[in-house]
Design a protein around this motif. Structure first.
Motif, PDB file in Angstrom:
ATOM      1  N   ARG A  44       0.849  -1.360   0.544  1.00  0.00           N
ATOM      2  CA  ARG A  44      -0.014   0.155  -0.100  1.00  0.00           C
ATOM      3  C   ARG A  44       1.236   1.404  -0.242  1.00  0.00           C
ATOM      4  N   ASP A  70      -8.420  -9.037  -0.862  1.00  0.00           N
ATOM      5  CA  ASP A  70      -7.348  -9.113  -1.111  1.00  0.00           C
ATOM      6  C   ASP A  70      -5.923  -9.525  -0.569  1.00  0.00           C
ATOM      7  N   HIS A  74      -3.016  -7.438  -5.154  1.00  0.00           N
ATOM      8  CA  HIS A  74      -4.231  -6.359  -5.308  1.00  0.00           C
ATOM      9  C   HIS A  74      -4.324  -4.931  -4.972  1.00  0.00           C
ATOM     10  N   SER A  77      -1.812  -3.143  -7.038  1.00  0.00           N
ATOM     11  CA  SER A  77      -2.368  -2.249  -8.044  1.00  0.00           C
ATOM     12  C   SER A  77      -2.992  -1.045  -8.272  1.00  0.00           C
ATOM     13  N   LYS A  78      -3.979  -1.225  -6.770  1.00  0.00           N
ATOM     14  CA  LYS A  78      -5.000  -0.649  -6.466  1.00  0.00           C
ATOM     15  C   LYS A  78      -4.661   1.170  -6.825  1.00  0.00           C
ATOM     16  N   PHE A  79      -3.230   1.191  -5.800  1.00  0.00           N
ATOM     17  CA  PHE A  79      -2.524   2.154  -5.838  1.00  0.00           C
ATOM     18  C   PHE A  79      -1.239   2.761  -6.689  1.00  0.00           C
ATOM     19  N   GLU A 120      -8.596  -4.958 -10.427  1.00  0.00           N
ATOM     20  CA  GLU A 120      -8.240  -3.368  -9.590  1.00  0.00           C
ATOM     21  C   GLU A 120      -6.899  -2.185 -11.026  1.00  0.00           C
ATOM     22  N   THR A 123      -9.288  -0.979 -13.054  1.00  0.00           N
ATOM     23  CA  THR A 123     -10.575  -0.560 -12.444  1.00  0.00           C
ATOM     24  C   THR A 123     -10.193   1.052 -11.667  1.00  0.00           C
ATOM     25  N   HIS A 124      -8.942   1.192 -11.572  1.00  0.00           N
ATOM     26  CA  HIS A 124      -8.565   1.808 -11.150  1.00  0.00           C
ATOM     27  C   HIS A 124      -7.163   3.206 -11.810  1.00  0.00           C
ATOM     28  N   GLY A 125      -7.640   3.244 -13.091  1.00  0.00           N
ATOM     29  CA  GLY A 125      -7.498   3.906 -14.169  1.00  0.00           C
ATOM     30  C   GLY A 125      -5.357   3.629 -14.004  1.00  0.00           C
ATOM     31  N   ARG A 126      -5.060   2.381 -13.546  1.00  0.00           N
ATOM     32  CA  ARG A 126      -3.606   2.247 -13.934  1.00  0.00           C
ATOM     33  C   ARG A 126      -3.240   1.231 -14.967  1.00  0.00           C
ATOM     34  N   GLU A 158     -13.299   2.167 -19.505  1.00  0.00           N
ATOM     35  CA  GLU A 158     -12.157   3.851 -18.772  1.00  0.00           C
ATOM     36  C   GLU A 158     -11.747   4.065 -20.329  1.00  0.00           C
TER      37      GLU A 158
END
Length: 299
Positions: A44, A70, A74, A77-79, A120, A123-126, A158
């Motif tokens: 994170r 997660d 995960h 990847s989200k952050f 993920e 979804t978070h635009g990474r 997206e």
């Protein structure tokens, strides 16, 4: 979680972490109230060297899940923690599983929503993260979550054109669950590209996956129904050019795309449908309404 371990990870203090693990190696088994491990926290926060030290002690933490299901991959990847992503992917590639399968390996593990790390990421635009994951295992681009959405669905919605292009490079054989109608509001990746209004992605999908054109969502709506609802005349014309029959297909409520366009007041879409398929108006007793809405008279 052990307070000293938590402090070392949060601060990115490698020396404190090494000391703690020397005197108490079992500290890595401790968790936060959200059931995050030290590796989740390092992922994170993007602490690459902390994560590397933890993995040297206990690489099985790669597959440990928190309360949301997660894994550390995960979370990273989200952050968008690309350095930690690179580290976790390297460990993932050495994992003793068949990467062609969908077993719960590091790259294919699912959380409680059925999302993989790639879900993920998109979804978070990474985009950068997504491309790194696809390079490691291209097959994950087609894995479905609980909503029957693949990363391809989400990337198309997206507007992540590079990710869509990369996923489409990988052929796959559809499983039975992928041939069933998706939940309402999902449909095919082409449906989602139409929802997002992404012309280039629609063009890409029409060219490379023409089978998406006739697919319907959970309410029987085809891609032209979506374009009609969103009043996107350009996409209406693109879809009709690909398959004019779309203009005559009813959804499960008995509505063709023209009916949907009228229902939503989509004047540009109405014009485009009637321009290319004028006889669609003859199916209904709404012809007067059609022409009055577009402020033009036929002929």
């Amino acid at each position: 979680m052990d307070p000293a371990l938590h402090k070392a990870v949060k601060q990115g203090n490698l020396e404190l972490l090494k000391y703690k693990l020397t005197v108490d190696p079992k500290a890595l088994l401790s968790r936060t109230p959200q059931q995050n491990t030290a590796l989740h926290l390092a992922a994170r926060l993007g602490h690459q060297y902390i994560a590397e030290r933890i993995l040297k002690e206990c690489e099985t933490l790669m597959l440990e899940k928190n309360r949301d299901g997660d894994t550390p991959l995960h979370i990273a990847s989200k952050f968008g923690k690309i350095e930690v992503i690179g580290l976790l992917i390297n460990y993932s590639l050495e994992w003793p599983i068949d990467l062609e399968s969908e077993e719960d390996g590091p790259l294919t593990a699912r959380n409680k929503l059925g999302n993989t790390a790639l879900h993920e990421a998109v979804t978070h635009g990474r985009s950068e993260v997504a491309l790194r994951i696809l390079e490691a295992n291209p097959n994950v681009g087609h894995m479905l979550n609980e909503r029957k959405e693949s990363p391809l669905h989400i990337a198309a919605r997206e507007g992540m054109a590079m990710v869509v292009k990369e996923i489409l490079k990988q052929p796959w054989v559809e499983k039975e669950e992928e041939t069933q109608p998706a939940v309402s509001g999902t449909g095919s990746p082409l449906h989602q590209a139409v929802v997002g209004g992404h012309i280039k992605i629609v063009e890409m999908l029409l060219s490379l996956r023409s089978d998406f054109v006739k697919q319907v969502d959970g309410e029987g709506s085809n891609t032209l129904h979506y374009a009609a609802q969103n009043d996107n005349a350009k996409m209406v014309e693109m879809l009709i050019a690909k398959d004019p029959c779309l203009a005559y297909d009813n959804n499960y409520l008995g509505q063709p795309p023209l009916h949907v366009a009228v229902q939503y007041g989509s004047k540009s879409a109405i014009k485009a449908i009637l321009k290319h398929c004028p006889d669609t108006a003859e199916q209904y007793s709404l012809e007067t309404c059609f022409w009055s809405m577009i402020s033009e008279k036929p002929g």
